[in-house]
Motif scaffolding. Structure first.
Motif, PDB file in Angstrom:
ATOM      1  N   THR A 113     -95.197  -0.755  42.042  1.00 19.23           N
ATOM      2  CA  THR A 113     -95.991  -1.980  42.162  1.00 19.23           C
ATOM      3  C   THR A 113     -96.791  -2.236  40.888  1.00 19.23           C
ATOM      4  O   THR A 113     -96.867  -3.373  40.407  1.00 19.23           O
ATOM      5  N   GLY A 114     -97.394  -1.184  40.334  1.00 20.16           N
ATOM      6  CA  GLY A 114     -98.186  -1.355  39.112  1.00 20.16           C
ATOM      7  C   GLY A 114     -97.351  -1.848  37.948  1.00 20.16           C
ATOM      8  O   GLY A 114     -97.776  -2.739  37.196  1.00 20.16           O
ATOM      9  N   MET A 115     -96.155  -1.311  37.788  1.00 21.72           N
ATOM     10  CA  MET A 115     -95.305  -1.756  36.685  1.00 21.72           C
ATOM     11  C   MET A 115     -94.714  -3.136  36.956  1.00 21.72           C
ATOM     12  O   MET A 115     -94.425  -3.883  36.018  1.00 21.72           O
ATOM     13  N   TYR A 116     -94.541  -3.473  38.228  1.00 20.20           N
ATOM     14  CA  TYR A 116     -94.131  -4.848  38.546  1.00 20.20           C
ATOM     15  C   TYR A 116     -95.212  -5.835  38.107  1.00 20.20           C
ATOM     16  O   TYR A 116     -94.919  -6.886  37.517  1.00 20.20           O
ATOM     17  N   MET A 117     -96.463  -5.497  38.374  1.00 17.42           N
ATOM     18  CA  MET A 117     -97.570  -6.334  37.934  1.00 17.42           C
ATOM     19  C   MET A 117     -97.600  -6.434  36.407  1.00 17.42           C
ATOM     20  O   MET A 117     -97.809  -7.518  35.844  1.00 17.42           O
ATOM     21  N   TYR A 118     -97.393  -5.306  35.749  1.00 14.92           N
ATOM     22  CA  TYR A 118     -97.402  -5.304  34.287  1.00 14.92           C
ATOM     23  C   TYR A 118     -96.254  -6.145  33.733  1.00 14.92           C
ATOM     24  O   TYR A 118     -96.440  -6.921  32.777  1.00 14.92           O
ATOM     25  N   GLY A 119     -95.067  -6.016  34.324  1.00 13.60           N
ATOM     26  CA  GLY A 119     -93.930  -6.819  33.869  1.00 13.60           C
ATOM     27  C   GLY A 119     -94.178  -8.306  34.048  1.00 13.60           C
ATOM     28  O   GLY A 119     -93.845  -9.114  33.173  1.00 13.60           O
ATOM     29  N   ALA A 120     -94.777  -8.690  35.198  1.00 14.61           N
ATOM     30  CA  ALA A 120     -95.087 -10.105  35.427  1.00 14.61           C
ATOM     31  C   ALA A 120     -96.102 -10.611  34.411  1.00 14.61           C
ATOM     32  O   ALA A 120     -96.001 -11.748  33.918  1.00 14.61           O
ATOM     33  N   ALA A 121     -97.082  -9.765  34.064  1.00 14.01           N
ATOM     34  CA  ALA A 121     -98.074 -10.162  33.059  1.00 14.01           C
ATOM     35  C   ALA A 121     -97.414 -10.365  31.699  1.00 14.01           C
ATOM     36  O   ALA A 121     -97.763 -11.309  30.963  1.00 14.01           O
ATOM     37  N   GLN A 122     -96.464  -9.514  31.360  1.00 14.04           N
ATOM     38  CA  GLN A 122     -95.785  -9.659  30.073  1.00 14.04           C
ATOM     39  C   GLN A 122     -94.956 -10.940  30.034  1.00 14.04           C
ATOM     40  O   GLN A 122     -94.868 -11.610  29.000  1.00 14.04           O
ATOM     41  N   VAL A 123     -94.337 -11.299  31.152  1.00 13.43           N
ATOM     42  CA  VAL A 123     -93.597 -12.568  31.212  1.00 13.43           C
ATOM     43  C   VAL A 123     -94.549 -13.739  31.027  1.00 13.43           C
ATOM     44  O   VAL A 123     -94.249 -14.706  30.301  1.00 13.43           O
ATOM     45  N   ALA A 124     -95.718 -13.666  31.659  1.00 13.92           N
ATOM     46  CA  ALA A 124     -96.709 -14.736  31.507  1.00 13.92           C
ATOM     47  C   ALA A 124     -97.182 -14.839  30.058  1.00 13.92           C
ATOM     48  O   ALA A 124     -97.326 -15.948  29.509  1.00 13.92           O
ATOM     49  N   HIS A 125     -97.399 -13.702  29.403  1.00 11.71           N
ATOM     50  CA  HIS A 125     -97.812 -13.730  27.995  1.00 11.71           C
ATOM     51  C   HIS A 125     -96.698 -14.304  27.117  1.00 11.71           C
ATOM     52  O   HIS A 125     -96.961 -15.069  26.171  1.00 11.71           O
ATOM     53  N   GLY A 126     -95.447 -13.949  27.425  1.00 13.16           N
ATOM     54  CA  GLY A 126     -94.327 -14.500  26.665  1.00 13.16           C
ATOM     55  C   GLY A 126     -94.207 -15.999  26.822  1.00 13.16           C
ATOM     56  O   GLY A 126     -93.895 -16.725  25.861  1.00 13.16           O
ATOM     57  N   TRP A 127     -94.474 -16.487  28.039  1.00 10.12           N
ATOM     58  CA  TRP A 127     -94.431 -17.943  28.255  1.00 10.12           C
ATOM     59  C   TRP A 127     -95.534 -18.643  27.452  1.00 10.12           C
ATOM     60  O   TRP A 127     -95.297 -19.712  26.880  1.00 10.12           O
ATOM     61  N   ARG A 131    -106.978  -5.321  34.028  1.00  8.84           N
ATOM     62  CA  ARG A 131    -106.824  -5.449  32.577  1.00  8.84           C
ATOM     63  C   ARG A 131    -105.408  -5.873  32.164  1.00  8.84           C
ATOM     64  O   ARG A 131    -104.953  -5.585  31.060  1.00  8.84           O
ATOM     65  N   LEU A 132    -104.724  -6.561  33.064  1.00  6.00           N
ATOM     66  CA  LEU A 132    -103.388  -7.051  32.734  1.00  6.00           C
ATOM     67  C   LEU A 132    -103.451  -8.185  31.725  1.00  6.00           C
ATOM     68  O   LEU A 132    -102.485  -8.424  30.987  1.00  6.00           O
ATOM     69  N   ASP A 133    -104.572  -8.909  31.680  1.00  2.00           N
ATOM     70  CA  ASP A 133    -104.709 -10.015  30.748  1.00  2.00           C
ATOM     71  C   ASP A 133    -104.765  -9.532  29.307  1.00  2.00           C
ATOM     72  O   ASP A 133    -104.460 -10.281  28.375  1.00  2.00           O
ATOM     73  N   THR A 134    -105.140  -8.275  29.110  1.00  3.72           N
ATOM     74  CA  THR A 134    -105.219  -7.730  27.749  1.00  3.72           C
ATOM     75  C   THR A 134    -103.908  -7.108  27.287  1.00  3.72           C
ATOM     76  O   THR A 134    -103.799  -6.689  26.128  1.00  3.72           O
ATOM     77  N   GLY A 135    -102.929  -7.019  28.188  1.00  3.47           N
ATOM     78  CA  GLY A 135    -101.665  -6.378  27.838  1.00  3.47           C
ATOM     79  C   GLY A 135    -101.727  -4.865  27.885  1.00  3.47           C
ATOM     80  O   GLY A 135    -100.798  -4.191  27.424  1.00  3.47           O
ATOM     81  N   ALA A 136    -102.801  -4.316  28.450  1.00  8.30           N
ATOM     82  CA  ALA A 136    -102.961  -2.864  28.506  1.00  8.30           C
ATOM     83  C   ALA A 136    -101.911  -2.246  29.429  1.00  8.30           C
ATOM     84  O   ALA A 136    -101.561  -2.810  30.472  1.00  8.30           O
TER      85      ALA A 136
END
Length: 527
Positions: free
Chosen positions: A147-161, A115-120
């Protein structure tokens, strides 16, 4: 002026690195490969004076080449195509592309599965899905918190882009592709840290880190999952220990265990060796700092999202056997299901895996306390991690990356390590075939089982070689320099040159004979 005078003024700094091991003089593969750049280093060459092409910089460049090849190996799974009948783009995994092109990476499906695509926010948000027994179960992020927060941080960077693309016209791609690339960039940096720390820990054998830098396993699996985060933290912990800093070792270990549990295995060989050398105080400091750091990292999640935080432990306890394990080999040969048919999970498998690993640790502890010369830390750590993988119920393909930096520190024999790494990397080919339908499958399942068996034999063979060198230290390339010197444990930190205070044999530690003069002693040949 004589023919020996320098044609120009000598440098004010005449130092040279007279202790460094030179692979073009002692290693067959390095010697033959050097022909492309002029041949082995000359006998009168001055070593350690290059201002630009230092060993560490060359090794890092080699690592970048391997990382680039690793990214291109996954690039086929990043292609986009319009959805049928629309102009909307989607990831093109049609016709089983991810398996046929062997470019599969967990990063891509986990973007939506977690559910990283939803920003959860991981560990706080949950979802429902069917379990192995068909019942609906509540699920949370299944990775440790770092690891989980690394994934979340990468998802947030992708959403920001994507936001910059929509508002500022910045070139972009599908959000899942952006997520993969952001994750890959971070993993590449973590792997460079792994190589950097491993090279510095190797000391005079710094060039052995080039084996890890160019490992085929890196090219195949560096972007398969998120394990480079943990390899970097373990490598930093071992470097800190080599630099006699138990506090920093504990900090890196605590963070490493919060990313993946396996870095915590370092405490096992440290305990054995510190008991033998009478360095219990240093071990205690490292262990306590590691536990405190782990608690500090995890406590906010334990308090705030305890159910989500516990998911990692629940999931790994309940998950079944992995295709790459000896459990699956036995099942394929005999048909025995290990009790998994009843409820989708097996207490027998968990008990066997844990019990066998306990036996492995007992055996390693015996070796560490019984060997005539105290083993090196890298040797025992390699045995612990390899033993864990061999007897565990899960051996995901990327787990083999755990062994790469440890192997070059424990047994820097180029031909042996390259042969193992190639065999291990090739297991990926029949494993991808497992997920293909029968009409397009290129190899039947017995080929995969055979590859797993061969890989297991290779890893056990490496362990046997390590044990043999522990009991025959004169054949250990790390201990024996090409100039005739004998070292104790260059990466052992406070253990290096420490006298033994506890042994399981009455015979005194053998006194190494005086090393012969360099000009009369032949270097120990590599396998």
């Amino acid at each position: 002026m004589t023919q020996w005078d320098s044609p120009t003024r000598l440098s004010a700094d005449l130092r040279e690195d007279s202790e460094r091991e030179l692979p073009t003089r002692t290693d067959v593969i390095a010697r033959e490969a050097s022909i492309a750049v002029g041949g082995p280093l000359g006998l009168h060459a001055v070593v350690g004076r290059s201002r630009y092409f230092t060993p560490l910089r060359v090794i890092m460049l080699l690592a970048l080449i391997a990382l680039a090849l690793g990214w291109y190996g996954k690039a086929a799974c990043l292609q986009q195509a319009p959805k049928a009948g629309t102009q909307t783009l989607e990831l093109d995994w049609s016709q089983h592309r991810q398996y046929i092109a062997m470019c599969y990476s967990d990063t891509v499906p986990l973007y939506t599965a977690e559910r990283l695509d939803t920003g959860a926010l991981p560990y706080k948000s949950s979802w429902f899905q069917k379990g192995p027994d068909g019942a609906t179960e509540q699920r949370y992020m299944e990775y440790p918190v770092v690891t989980g927060m690394y994934m979340y941080g990468a998802a947030q960077v992708a959403h920001g882009w994507q936001w910059m693309h929509e508002h500022w016209g910045v070139p972009s791609a599908l959000d899942v592709v952006l997520f993969f690339n952001v994750v890959a960039l971070g993993l590449a940096l973590f792997w460079l840290v792994t190589i950097w720390a491993t090279a510095l820990t190797a000391g005079v054998r710094i060039w052995s880190a080039s084996i890890a830098a160019l490992s085929p396993l890196v090219m195949v699996h560096i972007f398969t999952n998120f394990d480079a985060v943990a390899t970097a933290l373990l490598a930093l912990a071992m470097l800190a220990w080599a630099r006699r800093n138990p506090w920093a070792t504990g900090i890196f270990l605590g963070i490493g265990v919060a990313a993946k549990l396996y870095p915590g295995l370092l405490l096992i060989p440290l305990l054995v060796l510190c008991l033998r050398a009478g360095k219990v105080r240093e071990f205690t400091v490292t262990a306590l700092v590691a536990v405190g750091t782990w608690l500090l990292v995890n406590l906010p999640f334990i308090v705030g999202t305890s159910r989500g935080w516990w998911e990692f432990f629940r999931y790994n306890s309940d998950r079944g056997i992995d295709p790459d394990t000896w459990f699956n080999v036995v099942s394929s040969v005999s048909g025995y299901d290990w009790g998994a048919a009843a409820d989708g999970k097996s207490a027998l498998v968990n008990a066997l895996s844990l019990g066998l690993f306990a036996l492995v640790c007992v055996g390693i502890a015996f070796i560490g306390l019984h060997a005539p010369t105290r083993p090196r830390l890298a040797q025992l750590m390699f045995l612990v991690v390899a033993g864990f993988l061999v007897v565990n119920k899960v051996w995901s393909p990327q787990y083999s990356l755990w062994l790469v930096p440890l192997a070059v520190l424990a047994i820097p024999r180029t031909r042996v390590l390259i042969a193992w790494m190639v065999l291990d990397a090739l297991v990926w080919v029949p494993r991808m075939g497992l997920y293909l339908p029968e009409n397009v499958k290129w190899l039947p399942e017995p080929y995969f089982i055979g590859a797993v068996v061969i890989r297991g034999i290779a890893v056990v063979g490496l362990c046997a070689l390590v044990v043999w060198e522990i009991y025959h230290p004169r054949h250990d390339l790390v201990r024996n320099t090409s100039r005739g010197g004998f070292l104790d444990d260059p990466g052992g930190g406070v253990l290096d040159e420490a006298p033994d205070t506890l042994r399981l044999r009455r015979r005194e530690r053998p006194v190494e004979p005086d090393a012969p003069k360099p000009e009369t002693r032949e270097p120990v040949p590599q396998l």
